[in-house]
Enzyme design. Sequence first.
Site, PDB file in Angstrom:
ATOM      1  N   ILE A 126       6.762   5.309   6.452  1.00 10.59           N
ATOM      2  CA  ILE A 126       6.066   4.407   7.369  1.00 10.59           C
ATOM      3  C   ILE A 126       7.131   3.596   8.109  1.00 10.59           C
ATOM      4  CG2 ILE A 126       4.501   2.430   7.565  1.00 10.59           C
ATOM      5  CD1 ILE A 126       3.183   3.347   4.959  1.00 10.59           C
TER       6      ILE A 126
ATOM      7  N   GLY B  93      14.138   5.163   2.696  1.00 14.84           N
ATOM      8  CA  GLY B  93      13.690   4.250   1.649  1.00 14.84           C
ATOM      9  C   GLY B  93      12.386   3.547   1.947  1.00 14.84           C
ATOM     10  N   HIS B  94      11.766   3.836   3.080  1.00 15.20           N
ATOM     11  CA  HIS B  94      10.532   3.128   3.467  1.00 15.20           C
ATOM     12  C   HIS B  94       9.486   4.120   3.941  1.00 15.20           C
ATOM     13  CE1 HIS B  94       7.920   0.204   5.586  1.00 15.20           C
ATOM     14  NE2 HIS B  94       8.463  -0.671   4.754  1.00 15.20           N
ATOM     15  N   ILE B  95       8.751   4.645   3.207  1.00 12.37           N
ATOM     16  CA  ILE B  95       8.548   4.557   1.757  1.00 12.37           C
ATOM     17  C   ILE B  95       8.683   5.992   1.233  1.00 12.37           C
ATOM     18  CG2 ILE B  95       6.754   4.124   0.012  1.00 12.37           C
ATOM     19  CD1 ILE B  95       6.121   1.628   1.708  1.00 12.37           C
TER      20      ILE B  95
END
Length: 155
Positions: free
Chosen positions: A65, A58-60
């Site tokens: 990252i 979920g990042h990103i």
Amino acid sequence: MTTEHPGTLAQPIPVEEIQKLLPHRYPFSLVDRILEYIPGEKAVGLKNITFNEPHFQGHIPNHPIMPGVLMVEAMAQVGGFILTQMPGMEDSFFAFAGIDKVRFRRPVVPGDQLIMTVEVITVKAKRIAKMKGCGTVDGQVAVEGEMLFSRLNFE
């Protein structure tokens, strides 16, 4: 240790040995090896960044990252490695008490190796410690800052 460079280890300290000193486990065990160690003063740790780590879901999306807070946590774990081996502080757990002057200078992405150098600034009464850390990728600073630790008693 070798005599080539103060703190240089003949063999890196593997994650299995690190986990004997720190309570962190997957997915929050963020130090894969200790490359250099000067007792009570400094340690250099390594974190291999892989796409399989859960935070990248979920990042990103489409542009993974490493979250900055996890970079700081990884440096803190290197600091914990130093603290838990200092005389009178064995078998202790040190938690974050604060962070200062933290800056993120470049993204850390899957495939990178984050090299974290953490140095002791002060230790007071074997309860409070202040350290400075710097994480680099390919010789470029990715994260830097100061960390404050407080010794916790679990009784």
